[in-house]
Scaffold this motif. Structure first.
Motif, PDB file in Angstrom:
ATOM      1  N   THR A 163       0.800  -1.218   0.000  1.00 20.49           N
ATOM      2  CA  THR A 163       0.000   0.000   0.000  1.00 20.49           C
ATOM      3  C   THR A 163       0.831   1.266   0.000  1.00 20.49           C
ATOM      4  N   GLY A 164       1.976   1.213   0.649  1.00 20.03           N
ATOM      5  CA  GLY A 164       2.828   2.405   0.689  1.00 20.03           C
ATOM      6  C   GLY A 164       3.311   2.785  -0.682  1.00 20.03           C
ATOM      7  N   ALA A 165       3.710   1.773  -1.477  1.00 17.60           N
ATOM      8  CA  ALA A 165       4.187   2.054  -2.821  1.00 17.60           C
ATOM      9  C   ALA A 165       3.068   2.586  -3.689  1.00 17.60           C
ATOM     10  N   ARG A 166       1.872   2.014  -3.517  1.00 10.08           N
ATOM     11  CA  ARG A 166       0.733   2.477  -4.312  1.00 10.08           C
ATOM     12  C   ARG A 166       0.405   3.929  -3.986  1.00 10.08           C
ATOM     13  N   ALA A 167       0.442   4.268  -2.679  1.00 12.47           N
ATOM     14  CA  ALA A 167       0.069   5.622  -2.280  1.00 12.47           C
ATOM     15  C   ALA A 167       1.049   6.644  -2.803  1.00 12.47           C
ATOM     16  N   GLY A 168       2.309   6.277  -2.904  1.00  9.39           N
ATOM     17  CA  GLY A 168       3.312   7.256  -3.315  1.00  9.39           C
ATOM     18  C   GLY A 168       3.563   7.279  -4.791  1.00  9.39           C
ATOM     19  N   SER A 169       2.882   6.407  -5.560  1.00  9.07           N
ATOM     20  CA  SER A 169       3.152   6.336  -6.985  1.00  9.07           C
ATOM     21  C   SER A 169       2.389   7.403  -7.736  1.00  9.07           C
ATOM     22  N   GLY A 170       2.932   7.819  -8.856  1.00 11.88           N
ATOM     23  CA  GLY A 170       2.237   8.766  -9.714  1.00 11.88           C
ATOM     24  C   GLY A 170       2.435  10.196  -9.260  1.00 11.88           C
ATOM     25  N   PRO A 171       2.067  11.154 -10.108  1.00 13.52           N
ATOM     26  CA  PRO A 171       2.263  12.566  -9.799  1.00 13.52           C
ATOM     27  C   PRO A 171       1.533  13.001  -8.541  1.00 13.52           C
ATOM     28  N   ALA A 172       0.279  12.516  -8.368  1.00 13.47           N
ATOM     29  CA  ALA A 172      -0.486  12.936  -7.196  1.00 13.47           C
ATOM     30  C   ALA A 172       0.212  12.472  -5.927  1.00 13.47           C
ATOM     31  N   GLY A 173       0.686  11.217  -5.927  1.00 15.09           N
ATOM     32  CA  GLY A 173       1.387  10.699  -4.756  1.00 15.09           C
ATOM     33  C   GLY A 173       2.664  11.461  -4.496  1.00 15.09           C
ATOM     34  N   ALA A 174       3.395  11.826  -5.569  1.00 12.21           N
ATOM     35  CA  ALA A 174       4.641  12.569  -5.399  1.00 12.21           C
ATOM     36  C   ALA A 174       4.384  13.942  -4.808  1.00 12.21           C
ATOM     37  N   ARG A 175       3.347  14.612  -5.292  1.00 17.27           N
ATOM     38  CA  ARG A 175       3.026  15.933  -4.745  1.00 17.27           C
ATOM     39  C   ARG A 175       2.642  15.820  -3.277  1.00 17.27           C
ATOM     40  N   ALA A 176       1.822  14.786  -2.960  1.00 15.08           N
ATOM     41  CA  ALA A 176       1.373  14.633  -1.584  1.00 15.08           C
ATOM     42  C   ALA A 176       2.555  14.369  -0.659  1.00 15.08           C
ATOM     43  N   ALA A 177       3.518  13.576  -1.165  1.00 16.06           N
ATOM     44  CA  ALA A 177       4.676  13.241  -0.331  1.00 16.06           C
ATOM     45  C   ALA A 177       5.473  14.481   0.020  1.00 16.06           C
ATOM     46  N   THR A 178       5.511  15.470  -0.866  1.00 18.05           N
ATOM     47  CA  THR A 178       6.264  16.688  -0.574  1.00 18.05           C
ATOM     48  C   THR A 178       5.472  17.639   0.305  1.00 18.05           C
ATOM     49  N   GLU A 179       4.147  17.535   0.266  1.00 19.33           N
ATOM     50  CA  GLU A 179       3.312  18.485   1.004  1.00 19.33           C
ATOM     51  C   GLU A 179       3.026  18.044   2.433  1.00 19.33           C
ATOM     52  N   ARG A 180       2.991  16.750   2.655  1.00 16.24           N
ATOM     53  CA  ARG A 180       2.628  16.247   3.982  1.00 16.24           C
ATOM     54  C   ARG A 180       3.804  15.487   4.582  1.00 16.24           C
ATOM     55  N   THR A 181       4.177  15.841   5.758  1.00 18.30           N
ATOM     56  CA  THR A 181       5.360  15.263   6.393  1.00 18.30           C
ATOM     57  C   THR A 181       4.986  14.021   7.188  1.00 18.30           C
ATOM     58  N   THR A 182       6.012  13.320   7.602  1.00 20.93           N
ATOM     59  CA  THR A 182       5.802  12.147   8.451  1.00 20.93           C
ATOM     60  C   THR A 182       5.116  12.537   9.751  1.00 20.93           C
ATOM     61  N   ALA A 183       5.450  13.706  10.275  1.00 18.55           N
ATOM     62  CA  ALA A 183       4.812  14.171  11.516  1.00 18.55           C
ATOM     63  C   ALA A 183       3.316  14.328  11.329  1.00 18.55           C
ATOM     64  N   HIS A 184       2.910  14.794  10.139  1.00 15.60           N
ATOM     65  CA  HIS A 184       1.483  14.953   9.871  1.00 15.60           C
ATOM     66  C   HIS A 184       0.799  13.591   9.828  1.00 15.60           C
ATOM     67  N   ALA A 185       1.462  12.609   9.235  1.00 14.49           N
ATOM     68  CA  ALA A 185       0.908  11.257   9.185  1.00 14.49           C
ATOM     69  C   ALA A 185       0.764  10.684  10.587  1.00 14.49           C
ATOM     70  N   GLU A 186       1.745  10.941  11.450  1.00 20.79           N
ATOM     71  CA  GLU A 186       1.667  10.454  12.828  1.00 20.79           C
ATOM     72  C   GLU A 186       0.549  11.152  13.591  1.00 20.79           C
ATOM     73  N   ARG A 187       0.378  12.440  13.331  1.00 21.08           N
ATOM     74  CA  ARG A 187      -0.718  13.162  13.993  1.00 21.08           C
ATOM     75  C   ARG A 187      -2.060  12.567  13.591  1.00 21.08           C
ATOM     76  N   ILE A 188      -2.219  12.265  12.307  1.00 21.43           N
ATOM     77  CA  ILE A 188      -3.453  11.641  11.839  1.00 21.43           C
ATOM     78  C   ILE A 188      -3.659  10.289  12.515  1.00 21.43           C
ATOM     79  N   ARG A 189      -2.562   9.542  12.653  1.00 19.11           N
ATOM     80  CA  ARG A 189      -2.652   8.228  13.290  1.00 19.11           C
ATOM     81  C   ARG A 189      -3.173   8.336  14.718  1.00 19.11           C
ATOM     82  N   PHE A 190      -2.610   9.268  15.496  1.00 22.17           N
ATOM     83  CA  PHE A 190      -3.017   9.373  16.896  1.00 22.17           C
ATOM     84  C   PHE A 190      -4.405   9.989  17.037  1.00 22.17           C
TER      85      PHE A 190
END
Length: 346
Positions: A163-190
């Motif tokens: 799933t990680g590879a799928r989420a980061g693939s393609g232009p949309a995934g690349a843009r999202a990866a630059t816009e949202r940090t790991t800290a943001h993902a952790e905040r969403i998790r908690f």
């Protein structure tokens, strides 16, 4: 610091309870069971119109502009009503996935290697802080297979591991990866874990109410069964589990601290599961029947307890945080606010 609910918060909670009583009463809940947990899109849109999903979006973005303590209150009411669907994921996706805030889109989420809830009906899938939509979503769904769910209101699909590879693939995934940090993902998790804990709290409250009501109405040997000491103790134990869980969930909503969220999730999981079991015990033989609703709370509580910071993960986080606990960076919990707020990613 005053941890009592403000008048506005009480009104918000009361309004959501009234809404759910009107749009998701027992007849509609049973109809949802009969159709295998398929989502009611009209109900989803009603929740969106009421601001359930857009509650924490800024007003300038079309949201309500409230915080995590208020969200906890709404999710507690959702858990009390046994409201089905990937509520947490859609709420977290508001502002990220088009239509999520308005209830026009159904968003589910990947939660580790657990089965994904309501995948067949999803318009997007959250993977960390990113969202699968369009062709990546269709490929993801096509690779998944349905699995049997213990909760008749929560259909599940087992997905592939990539799933990680799928989420980061393609232009949309690349843009999202630059816009949202790991800290943001952790905040969403908690935050997702805390909102799930709030649903568990609501379920624990409801099963306590149901048990007490039944114990007062059901008679044996010419007396209400609630007059028997063994039944009194069961009801008292249910309340004694619910109120500490409530305090922990409300406090974690104010601080946004991961360690406090882990503690709240553990307490709420225990209250939801054990209260449902005790409620079933108090109902006796009829509690085991399909017609009774107690088993639905127990099955949902089992699924939620494994999801979004399950027992072992929460315990590890608590053990690691036995030193000084620090507020989580970037938490959306609003300091100074009054205290208030599933199998598979939901």
């Amino acid at each position: 610091m005053d941890f009592q609910l403000s008048d506005d918060q009480r009104a918000l909670r009361s309004g959501m309870r009234d809404l759910l009583d009107a749009v998701f009463d027992r007849d509609r809940m049973r109809a949802a069971v009969d159709r295998g947990g398929a989502l009611d899109r009209a109900l989803w849109r009603e929740l969106g119109a009421a601001g359930f999903f857009a509650l924490r979006l800024p007003e300038e973005a079309g949201g309500v502009g409230l915080g995590l303590p208020e969200a906890v209150l709404l999710f507690e009411e959702a858990g009390r009503a046994l409201l089905p669907g990937p509520l947490v994921a859609t709420h977290l996706a508001a502002g990220l996935v088009k239509g999520a805030a308005e209830g026009e889109a159904v968003v589910t989420a990947v939660d580790g290697d657990l089965p994904v809830a309501h995948l067949a009906e999803a318009d997007a899938v959250l993977v960390g802080a990113d969202a699968l939509v369009g062709e990546p979503l269709r490929a993801f769904v096509a690779a998944a297979r349905p699995v049997r769910s213990m909760d008749p209101l929560t259909p599940l699909h087992r997905t592939g591991a990539d799933t990680g590879a799928r989420a980061g693939s393609g232009p949309a995934g690349a843009r999202a990866a630059t816009e949202r940090t790991t800290a943001h993902a952790e905040r969403i998790r908690f935050e997702g874990a805390l909102l799930t804990a709030a649903e568990q709290l609501g379920s624990a409250v409801r099963t306590t109410e149901t048990a007490v009501q039944h114990a007062g109405a059901r008679e044996q040997f010419g007396s209400p069964i609630g007059s028997f000491q063994a039944v009194k103790h069961l009801c008292a134990d249910m309340l004694a589990r619910t109120e500490p869980a409530r305090a922990a969930v409300y406090a974690a909503a104010v601080t946004g601290d991961p360690v406090e969220i882990a503690a709240a999730k553990l307490l709420a999981d225990e209250a939801a599961v054990r209260n449902a079991r005790d409620c079933l015990q108090i109902h006796g033989g009829m509690g085991f029947t399909w017609e009774a609703d107690v088993h639905l709370h127990l099955k949902r509580a089992w699924l939620r307890s494994a999801a979004r910071l399950g027992g072992a993960a929460a315990e590890e986080l608590l053990a690691a945080g036995l030193g000084a606990a620090r507020p989580y960076p970037g938490s959306s919990a609003a300091p100074g606010r009054g205290a208030p707020e599933a199998g598979g990613g939901g």
